[in-house]
Scaffold this motif. Structure first.
Motif, PDB file in Angstrom:
ATOM      1  N   PRO A   1      -8.024  60.801   9.221  1.00  0.00           N
ATOM      2  CA  PRO A   1      -6.735  61.494   9.382  1.00  0.00           C
ATOM      3  C   PRO A   1      -6.522  61.837  10.862  1.00  0.00           C
ATOM      4  O   PRO A   1      -7.464  62.273  11.538  1.00  0.00           O
ATOM      5  N   SER A   2      -5.311  61.619  11.344  1.00  0.00           N
ATOM      6  CA  SER A   2      -5.012  61.815  12.766  1.00  0.00           C
ATOM      7  C   SER A   2      -3.983  62.923  12.942  1.00  0.00           C
ATOM      8  O   SER A   2      -3.032  62.992  12.168  1.00  0.00           O
TER       9      SER A   2
ATOM     10  N   LYS B   1      -4.643  56.491   0.448  1.00  0.00           N
ATOM     11  CA  LYS B   1      -5.929  56.489   1.144  1.00  0.00           C
ATOM     12  C   LYS B   1      -6.984  55.774   0.283  1.00  0.00           C
ATOM     13  O   LYS B   1      -7.760  54.955   0.784  1.00  0.00           O
TER      14      LYS B   1
ATOM     15  N   SER C   1       0.805  68.081  11.708  1.00  0.00           N
ATOM     16  CA  SER C   1       0.567  67.100  10.639  1.00  0.00           C
ATOM     17  C   SER C   1       0.529  65.699  11.222  1.00  0.00           C
ATOM     18  O   SER C   1       0.451  64.724  10.509  1.00  0.00           O
ATOM     19  N   GLY C   2       0.580  65.609  12.548  1.00  0.00           N
ATOM     20  CA  GLY C   2       0.417  64.311  13.204  1.00  0.00           C
ATOM     21  C   GLY C   2       1.696  63.520  13.275  1.00  0.00           C
ATOM     22  O   GLY C   2       2.753  63.940  12.797  1.00  0.00           O
TER      23      GLY C   2
ATOM     24  N   SER D   1      -7.520  63.612  15.159  1.00  0.00           N
ATOM     25  CA  SER D   1      -8.894  63.839  14.731  1.00  0.00           C
ATOM     26  C   SER D   1      -9.745  64.298  15.906  1.00  0.00           C
ATOM     27  O   SER D   1      -9.316  64.256  17.059  1.00  0.00           O
TER      28      SER D   1
ATOM     29  N   GLU E   1      -2.642  63.571   3.608  1.00  0.00           N
ATOM     30  CA  GLU E   1      -2.722  64.700   2.670  1.00  0.00           C
ATOM     31  C   GLU E   1      -1.727  64.531   1.521  1.00  0.00           C
ATOM     32  O   GLU E   1      -2.031  64.828   0.380  1.00  0.00           O
TER      33      GLU E   1
ATOM     34  N   TYR F   1      -6.410  55.004  11.529  1.00  0.00           N
ATOM     35  CA  TYR F   1      -6.013  56.389  11.795  1.00  0.00           C
ATOM     36  C   TYR F   1      -4.721  56.641  11.028  1.00  0.00           C
ATOM     37  O   TYR F   1      -3.690  56.034  11.307  1.00  0.00           O
TER      38      TYR F   1
ATOM     39  N   ARG G   1      -1.953  62.555   9.636  1.00  0.00           N
ATOM     40  CA  ARG G   1      -2.581  63.561   8.761  1.00  0.00           C
ATOM     41  C   ARG G   1      -1.685  63.983   7.596  1.00  0.00           C
ATOM     42  O   ARG G   1      -2.132  64.086   6.451  1.00  0.00           O
TER      43      ARG G   1
END
Lengths: 460, 460
Positions: free
Chosen positions: A185-186, A173, A205-206, A188, A167, A160, A163
């Motif tokens: 992406p977390s 990734k 954005s986590g 999720s 990005e 995880y 996010r």
């Protein structure tokens, strides 16, 4: 004194045991507590989440040395020993009488020290007969390290990834996917806790704390699966002790001993590992080395946090740890040192800090990148933003020596490389980087949500 | 035999002299010719373009060893010696009786072997009192290496970066800028030759040959400025001989000698450097090691090119070199191994190949990435696409040994890391990568534009 730039130990000098600093601490940190009962957790309590051997390591306060399993020793040989480097060129540029050494842990594809614990954790999971693992990653270094170890030991892995990081760092990734792991992406839609967080904060954005919640949820609800974590935990500091043990062996070989040991501190895995062998001397009273934790001013858990019981994750499903914390609901601003954005700090380091064995400073992001660029030009290594926090403070200490004329010996941890952080470097070079410092009100809002342990206990 | 994974020489075992293979070659390659007169060029002819010491090295066929200048030796200590690694895990995965070693040159921020020559070239320029340098870069490794050396020795630098690469790799550009160099995507409006190429091909993504033309033009039209090149030239192979010298010293220390030495070949800098010390033995008749150049099927200068005089650049302003070439106007298709897209090949390697001392194979891109991913999972190093060409062939040779049962010793050059090539990895993992092979007609079109040396001479 040697005039060597790089000191490599021989392969047969790689430590075969990890060192558990708790065995030498005069007082232990307060125990992990169950979030349901407020009572100390046992190995049995941890077994649904962690594999058994790691659960034992997590709670062991007396075993001074743990044998490094043979398969992990073999794995270490692929990328260890890591070099201890004398920063002759940086010293010259600073015109400092100080001697600056750094232990460089970035010479592997994860680009960081994270591989030391990843190898151990995957090995123990394999040995227990598990078939898959889950984890979270922020900057991506831990996720990469774990995917490398999982590929090597042939274990399925779901990562995880915060996010915002996923990005900002599509290539990070891609590296993790190259090693065969799944990336989500977390937050999720995959987990209950993820769906709940998304419902409340659809554009978030986590955060690391939130990715941890999701990874733990998947681990406990999947057969033969466990969760692994790259920092904060005692087991991780144990595995990372190899950094300090190797550093000490290398410095011993040239009759050097550091007056100051400096490391960046996010969850504490690097700093805890780097200082380990030297802290043993200090705890025994045979040394008065200074230990300095460097954290970003944007996420100042040691310098502005509270030493309280708190959840290790945002979703509040993990045990409670007493640690320096900004509160599990603290959401750090977008900051380029993705690996230093955790709301809390290793319970061991928190205790050592609270007991006065470790100092802490916080530094501003633009000053960190100024140090990073100077270091890169002089030492030809492009540092990770996280590592550059330690560089900043090492430079500041060396400049103090320039004023006083003291010939101090400084050791810092160069945890990793910055190849995947060029967006941050570009922003710095373009003069577009800003320094974010949370207001007292923001911090108070985080503290207000700290759990009430007494209430948990009495409601039981 | 040692069971070590990594063999590091001691710092005082880093070679202090480069080896010039031409001193042992039974026949020399044909001389560089002036494009204006068709006559052999002299040091005087080269001096407006190259700094004097490098011009001398370029034309020296008799000096067997050149002292490495002290400042360059000091610079080397920052990142050398590089490790020689036994690929135990890859061997196990392949179930081959072959022993596979690789010399890993990617452990520095340029991510490749290019720093070996960059340090030397910037040093000589500094010593001559020059104030600035120009160069070109394709994949970006040479540009990064040179920017690192320029930052260290405090020299201004302009890098013409192949436009396609600059667009595909914005972060590579950011690294170069971090070290303080100027980057200009090529072709550009900055130079006459750039403007002319843009007029004819407004949408071109550029090529190495074209970036070379621009960098040379700026160098010769700027006071106290010279041009430097990262491959192809004899001086570069001389500096890169340190790779082979160190490899040989490390293998000697464990009583090993390679049956096969394998390297990727774009302009030839890595392969020429890697084979140098072993080639000396072969030329003396004391060894029958096989030397294998691996090139992409998309840019097959050795395997499908012609051994003719050609320009080293697209703008036709450089001297003519007799080499295996696809023609200076050959524009390779977009291919992910940016460092292997040069139309020609080092004159030294071309001669050794033509005389039967070196073999060549071409490999398909998808098979290269298949090898890269297997290697990464087993050896935990993420290889550059360029280096993965050598890995592909090393694996193929090891698999042959599996069939025959031969316990051959294979050495290959792992020139660099692939952190800036994740777009290519992603494309491979997504199954979107294709294999491009130029048609005979395309190659014929390139050959048709080869210069006519006789005509140049008689028109004089």
């Amino acid at each position: 004194m040697s005039d060597h730039y790089r000191i490599y130990l021989e392969e047969d000098q790689i430590p075969t045991k990890w060192y558990n600093v708790r065995a030498d601490m005069p007082e232990q940190h307060d125990p992990l507590l169950s979030p349901a009962t407020g009572e100390p957790v046992t190995v049995e309590d941890l077994k649904p989440v962690f594999c058994e051997e790691l659960a034992k390591q997590e709670l062991d306060t007396t075993t001074r040395h743990f044998d490094i399993p043979k398969p992990v020793q073999e794995f270490y040989k692929i990328f260890r020993p890591s070099p201890l480097i004398r920063a002759y060129n940086l010293e010259k540029a600073l015109q400092t009488p100080a001697k600056i050494y750094y232990k460089f842990e970035g010479n592997n594809t994860s680009g960081s020290h994270k591989l030391n614990s990843a190898a151990a954790q995957v090995h123990y999971a394999k040995e227990q007969g598990l078939t898959s693992l889950t984890t979270e990653t922020g900057a991506g270094q831990w996720g990469t390290a774990l995917s490398m170890a999982a590929a090597f030991f042939e274990m399925d892995l779901t990562v995880y990834m915060v996010r915002g990081s996923a990005e900002q760092k599509p290539y990070r990734k891609a590296v993790i996917e190259t090693f065969g792991a799944d990336i989500i992406p977390s937050p999720s839609e995959t987990t209950e806790v993820g769906r709940a967080i998304l419902k409340e904060h659809p554009n978030t954005s986590g955060s690391l704390g939130c990715a941890i919640s999701e990874a733990v949820e998947q681990a406990v609800s999947t057969p033969n699966c466990r969760y692994v974590l790259g920092s904060v935990l005692n087991q991780v500091l144990l595995h990372q002790s190899i950094i300090g043990l190797e550093s000490k062996a290398a410095m011993d070989s040239i009759d050097e001993y550091p007056d100051i040991v400096i490391g960046c501190a996010g969850g504490g895995s690097n700093l805890g590992g780097l200082i380990s062998a030297y802290m043993q001397d200090t705890l025994k009273g045979s040394s008065d080395t200074r230990f300095v934790a460097v954290e970003p001013a944007s996420c100042p858990s040691l310098t502005r946090g509270r030493y309280e019981y708190d959840f290790c994750d945002t979703g509040k499903i993990t045990p409670l740890a007493r640690m320096y914390t900004l509160g599990s609901q603290f959401m750090p601003s977008a900051d380029h040192a993705g690996g230093l954005r955790y709301h809390g700090m290793s319970p061991i380091l928190s205790k050592l800090y609270d007991d006065g064995y470790v100092e802490a400073v916080s530094v501003h992001q633009t000053k960190v990148f100024e140090a990073a660029v100077l270091f890169a030009k002089q030492e030809t290594i492009l540092p990770a933003p996280e590592s550059a926090h330690a560089i900043r403070t090492a430079i500041d200490e060396a400049l103090k020596c320039k004023k006083t004329g003291e010939e101090k010996t400084i050791l810092f941890g160069l945890t990793g490389t910055g190849y995947f952080d060029m967006q941050a470097y570009s922003s710095y070079l373009a003069g577009e980087m800003t320094d974010y410092i949370p207001s007292d009100a923001e911090l108070e809002a985080g503290f207000a949500q700290l759990p009430n342990v007494e209430a948990i206990r009495s409601s039981k």
